[in-house]
Design a protein around this motif. Structure first.
Motif, mmCIF file in Angstrom:
data_model
loop_
_atom_site.group_PDB
_atom_site.id
_atom_site.type_symbol
_atom_site.label_atom_id
_atom_site.label_comp_id
_atom_site.label_asym_id
_atom_site.label_seq_id
_atom_site.Cartn_x
_atom_site.Cartn_y
_atom_site.Cartn_z
ATOM 1 N N LEU A 30 38.233 31.214 114.072
ATOM 2 C CA LEU A 30 38.579 32.283 115.008
ATOM 3 C C LEU A 30 37.403 32.625 115.905
ATOM 4 O O LEU A 30 37.552 32.790 117.123
ATOM 5 N N ILE A 31 36.204 32.709 115.310
ATOM 6 C CA ILE A 31 35.017 33.031 116.098
ATOM 7 C C ILE A 31 34.718 31.910 117.092
ATOM 8 O O ILE A 31 34.418 32.151 118.267
ATOM 9 N N GLY A 32 34.814 30.641 116.634
ATOM 10 C CA GLY A 32 34.572 29.512 117.532
ATOM 11 C C GLY A 32 35.584 29.456 118.661
ATOM 12 O O GLY A 32 35.227 29.231 119.823
ATOM 13 N N GLY A 33 36.867 29.668 118.341
ATOM 14 C CA GLY A 33 37.894 29.679 119.379
ATOM 15 C C GLY A 33 37.723 30.838 120.340
ATOM 16 O O GLY A 33 37.943 30.706 121.547
ATOM 17 N N PHE A 65 51.224 28.356 131.783
ATOM 18 C CA PHE A 65 51.611 27.519 130.650
ATOM 19 C C PHE A 65 50.916 26.158 130.726
ATOM 20 O O PHE A 65 50.488 25.610 129.710
ATOM 21 N N ALA A 66 50.804 25.614 131.930
ATOM 22 C CA ALA A 66 50.138 24.323 132.084
ATOM 23 C C ALA A 66 48.679 24.413 131.657
ATOM 24 O O ALA A 66 48.146 23.508 130.994
ATOM 25 N N ILE A 67 48.010 25.499 132.021
ATOM 26 C CA ILE A 67 46.613 25.672 131.645
ATOM 27 C C ILE A 67 46.494 25.850 130.127
ATOM 28 O O ILE A 67 45.598 25.286 129.484
ATOM 29 N N ALA A 68 47.403 26.638 129.556
ATOM 30 C CA ALA A 68 47.390 26.831 128.110
ATOM 31 C C ALA A 68 47.621 25.508 127.387
ATOM 32 O O ALA A 68 46.990 25.223 126.360
ATOM 33 N N LEU A 88 45.107 23.825 124.587
ATOM 34 C CA LEU A 88 45.585 23.720 123.204
ATOM 35 C C LEU A 88 44.787 22.713 122.372
ATOM 36 O O LEU A 88 44.360 23.040 121.257
ATOM 37 N N PRO A 89 44.567 21.483 122.855
ATOM 38 C CA PRO A 89 43.817 20.519 122.029
ATOM 39 C C PRO A 89 42.397 20.981 121.728
ATOM 40 O O PRO A 89 41.864 20.675 120.659
ATOM 41 N N GLU A 90 41.776 21.711 122.657
ATOM 42 C CA GLU A 90 40.415 22.183 122.426
ATOM 43 C C GLU A 90 40.384 23.175 121.268
ATOM 44 O O GLU A 90 39.510 23.109 120.402
ATOM 45 N N GLY A 119 42.865 31.148 128.458
ATOM 46 C CA GLY A 119 41.953 30.756 127.390
ATOM 47 C C GLY A 119 42.280 31.348 126.043
ATOM 48 O O GLY A 119 41.726 30.919 125.021
ATOM 49 N N LEU A 120 43.182 32.328 125.999
ATOM 50 C CA LEU A 120 43.483 32.994 124.735
ATOM 51 C C LEU A 120 44.217 32.102 123.748
ATOM 52 O O LEU A 120 44.302 32.429 122.559
ATOM 53 N N VAL A 121 44.754 30.976 124.225
ATOM 54 C CA VAL A 121 45.412 30.055 123.310
ATOM 55 C C VAL A 121 44.406 29.377 122.379
ATOM 56 O O VAL A 121 44.765 28.935 121.283
ATOM 57 N N GLU A 122 43.138 29.322 122.782
ATOM 58 C CA GLU A 122 42.151 28.578 121.995
ATOM 59 C C GLU A 122 41.858 29.202 120.631
ATOM 60 O O GLU A 122 41.863 28.485 119.621
ATOM 61 N N PRO A 123 41.581 30.524 120.524
ATOM 62 C CA PRO A 123 41.393 31.063 119.170
ATOM 63 C C PRO A 123 42.644 30.977 118.305
ATOM 64 O O PRO A 123 42.553 30.761 117.091
ATOM 65 N N VAL A 124 43.823 31.116 118.908
ATOM 66 C CA VAL A 124 45.073 30.995 118.143
ATOM 67 C C VAL A 124 45.219 29.573 117.609
ATOM 68 O O VAL A 124 45.506 29.356 116.413
#
Length: 304
Positions: free
Chosen positions: A52-55, A167-170, A174-176, A232-237
């Motif tokens: 979570l912290i890294g994301g 959505f395209a940016i999210a 996602l893979p990151e 960018g909020l998709v990354e911690p999730v």
């Protein structure tokens, strides 16, 4: 024609800064709250906290990258392509050094021979790419620069067009996030931190390019910043999901590492490199890719 006030005038700039400060305070409060809840609920699963912290660090880097759009007039196409190349280089090195190599090591540690380990990780890479291909093909979205996909009627629907773009940016991020989570669950902390740091570094120019792209197709500067931050909020999730899945069983580790690598490789080949070469700045894009690759390699080998 709708007119927009110049964001550089004193009154509008003051209003923008107040809104920006409020957004930063709110985001900071949410992150502190999320960290507190994580520490309370997942005390026995530190890899979830670390993911979570890294994301969140990567999401924060994306947010940081969007901010110059509030003040800059325009980012040149050559600079955009150079930044695209830089991001591609970071993701390529991260896929290899932080995901594929540890995946092979994990498969061998579970008793697989060299050929079997390669087959497992190779199959996982193809699965990751196949999932992104299916999502890219069947879920409606709008590419970064290329325009709206599907029926021309979407261009007349501003709200829907906005969310297609977000959505395209999210989908791109996602893979990151998955890679960060899988790394924290399945590799040592230093190597996972190197991966999270590298992704965060490339997320700064990526956030800038995304916000510039939104401005270039007609969105206001503040709107572009807000949407860029949201993307960018998709990354911690995704990071928490990736860490949780791998935490269920060590057998899934080489598959998870390979899957994340395949998803990242698909994004690099299908989206980033073609975009960076589309406007005739291939040399600058390639130089950016080389610098990004070497930087990520040094982070991985020095910290991991």
């Amino acid at each position: 024609m709708t007119t927009h006030s110049d964001p550089t005038t004193p009154s509008s700039l003051g209003s923008t800064l107040r809104k920006l400060l409020g957004a930063i305070i709110a985001l900071g409060g949410l992150l502190v709250l999320a960290h507190g809840l994580t520490a309370a609920l997942w005390d026995g699963q530190p890899h979830l906290r670390e993911a979570l912290i890294g994301g969140s660090m990567a999401a924060g880097a994306t947010a940081l990258g969007t901010l110059p759009v509030l003040f800059a007039q325009r980012l040149s196409d050559r600079m955009q392509d150079t930044l695209f190349g830089f991001g591609a280089g970071v993701m390529l090195a991260a896929s290899g050094f932080s995901l594929v190599v540890p995946g092979l090591e994990a498969a061998k540690a579970q008793g697989a021979g060299p050929w079997a380990a390669g087959a497992v990780v190779g199959a996982a890479i193809l699965l990751g790419a196949a999932l992104l291909l299916a999502m890219e093909r069947y879920l409606p979205h709008e590419h970064f620069i290329k325009g709206v996909e599907g029926s021309p009627k979407y261009s007349a629907m501003r709200v829907r067009r906005t969310w297609l773009f977000v959505f395209a940016i999210a989908l791109h991020n996602l893979p990151e996030g998955l890679a960060i989570g899988v790394a924290y669950a399945g590799t040592d902390t230093l190597r996972a931190s190197a991966l999270a740091t590298g992704i965060s570094i490339q997320d700064i120019p990526e956030g800038l390019v995304v916000a510039v792209a939104l401005v270039s197709i007609g969105y206001g500067r503040l709107t572009a910043v807000v949407l860029g931050i949201a993307s960018g909020l998709v990354e911690p999730v995704a990071a928490v999901i990736g860490a949780a899945v791998i935490g269920f069983s060590a057998v899934l580790l080489p598959w998870g590492l390979g899957f994340a690598a395949g998803a990242m490789l698909f994004v690099v080949s299908h989206e980033i490199i073609p975009e960076s070469h589309r406007k005739g700045h291939e040399v600058f894009a390639t130089c950016g890719l080389m610098v990004g690759f070497v930087l990520m390699m040094l982070l991985d080998t020095a910290l991991g």
